[in-house]
Design a protein around this motif. Sequence first.
Motif, short mmCIF file in Angstrom:
data_model
loop_
_atom_site.label_atom_id
_atom_site.label_comp_id
_atom_site.label_asym_id
_atom_site.label_seq_id
_atom_site.Cartn_x
_atom_site.Cartn_y
_atom_site.Cartn_z
N HIS A 38 -4.38 1.04 -4.00
CA HIS A 38 -4.26 2.48 -4.01
C HIS A 38 -2.67 2.83 -4.37
O HIS A 38 -1.78 2.28 -3.55
CB HIS A 38 -4.60 3.36 -2.68
N HIS A 40 0.06 5.49 -7.13
CA HIS A 40 0.23 6.75 -7.86
C HIS A 40 1.04 6.16 -9.14
O HIS A 40 1.49 7.21 -9.73
CB HIS A 40 0.78 7.92 -7.02
N MET A 293 -9.99 9.03 2.16
CA MET A 293 -8.78 8.92 2.77
C MET A 293 -8.50 10.22 3.89
O MET A 293 -8.46 11.43 3.41
CB MET A 293 -7.52 8.91 1.81
N TRP A 360 -1.75 3.48 5.63
CA TRP A 360 -1.36 4.73 4.86
C TRP A 360 -0.36 5.58 4.99
O TRP A 360 -0.12 6.02 6.50
CB TRP A 360 -2.81 5.42 4.78
N ASP A 390 0.69 2.47 -2.17
CA ASP A 390 0.72 4.06 -2.35
C ASP A 390 2.12 4.23 -3.13
O ASP A 390 2.79 5.44 -3.11
CB ASP A 390 0.98 4.91 -0.91
ZN ZN Z 1 -1.67 8.24 -1.99
#
Ligand code: ZN
Length: 452
Positions: A38, A40, A293, A360, A390
Amino acid sequence: MAKPKRHPKAPAGRPLNAEGIAKAVRGALASQPVLDIHTHLYPSSFGTPVANRRVKVDPAGLMLWGIDEMLTYHYLVAELLRVVPAGQPSPAAFWKMPKEDQADLIWKTLFLDRSPVSEACRGVLTTLGRLGLKPGEKSLARYRMFFASRNPDRHLADCMKLANVETITMTNDPFDDNERSRWMSGKIRRDPRFRAVLRLDPMIVAWPAAAKRMAGWGYRVSDRPDRATIQEARRFLKDWLHMLDAVYIAASLPPAFRYPSRWDNPGAAAGELILKEAILPVCAEEHLPFAAMIGSERGVNPELKGAGDMPGRGDIRSVTNLCRTFPNNRFLVTMLSRENQHELAVAARKFPNLMIFGCWWFLNNPSLIDEITTMRVEILGTSFIPQHSDARILEQLIYKWEHSREVIGPVLAAKYQALARTGWPVTAPAIERDVEGYLRRNAAGFLAGAKG
Ligand code: ZN
Ligand code: RAT
């Protein structure tokens, strides 16, 4: 007492002592390329807004990199706005400043006027160091010169190499007009190092608003998810899954997310029907996991914009209800609240269709990675995905993975050392096999449909 026998199935290799184990774990973590489940991040065909001498600047481009983007990361914006003298600039004034001025202010305030000890600050410094830059400059001029001279594509390859990341999973949002129009233009050149993910928060958490937008794009959907609407929602999902060649569907859900929903809230009930009747059946049909999530409370301080969210405790029963009710679906789950971590790990013991991943966002701090990874190894052995980056800014891959390896290494070493004390022969090939699972195979296998 009889000498413990070598287990017939243990991979070949000399049993290691405690020191050898620590070294083998460090080596395996450093050399194992990562599948980052995961992020972005985007490849350069999505355009870059970052000034450089090599490619045309696209002001709304999605590939973010360079010192100004690193310093204006929302984790650092939140840290800045609580310490600016006399509350100046205000959040509203800060957002109006040009990006370079924002970055200068963050550098001065968080790095020069006080020691940059927070995890997000240290991350910038680790990253600069790995790129061959001296972390302690008084101004950003030298850093800016360095990045301006970089070709974004070369730089991407270099950052991935420094982080030892081989596959980057994106977060692709059709409800974001900028991103949507890029996909629709048909001009996106696919980069084999990047995998797409269909991210659909509004379809679950704000169905009426999502429906309105989808109707504008030609899907015959209404506020109330009746039979025709469900059919059209499925068509929308398939159109996007196929256009993106997505590897999973994802949504970030608030702490209040419940499955089954509380029917006193008509919005939640609609979102639940979309999840149950459209998203999960399409995932099952297309053999794709659904990533939940859970635990992000959006806009606790709306003035901070993207920096204004915080964690809240989610509901583990909803996770187990989903896993039990939809045995033909696979669920990738991460939760944002520290308080949910133990029960989430235990839930994963009950359901092979549940794969837990990552520490996370606010959990991506050394002390918490240490605690959470230790607990997960104790409860789940090797069957989880310890981390994702992330990363929003390309260079963050470097520090997020370096800092995580720094913590995961001693956690694993201690577990293998304890194992060796039982008389079990711990070998380098066995450690390498397990580390490959943690950093790549568990994710790849779950995406492909195999059990972790
Ligand atoms: Zn994220
Ligand atoms: O970690 C982050 O940068 C958050 O802002 C969110 O992106 C979160 O990870 C999410 O995917 O919603």
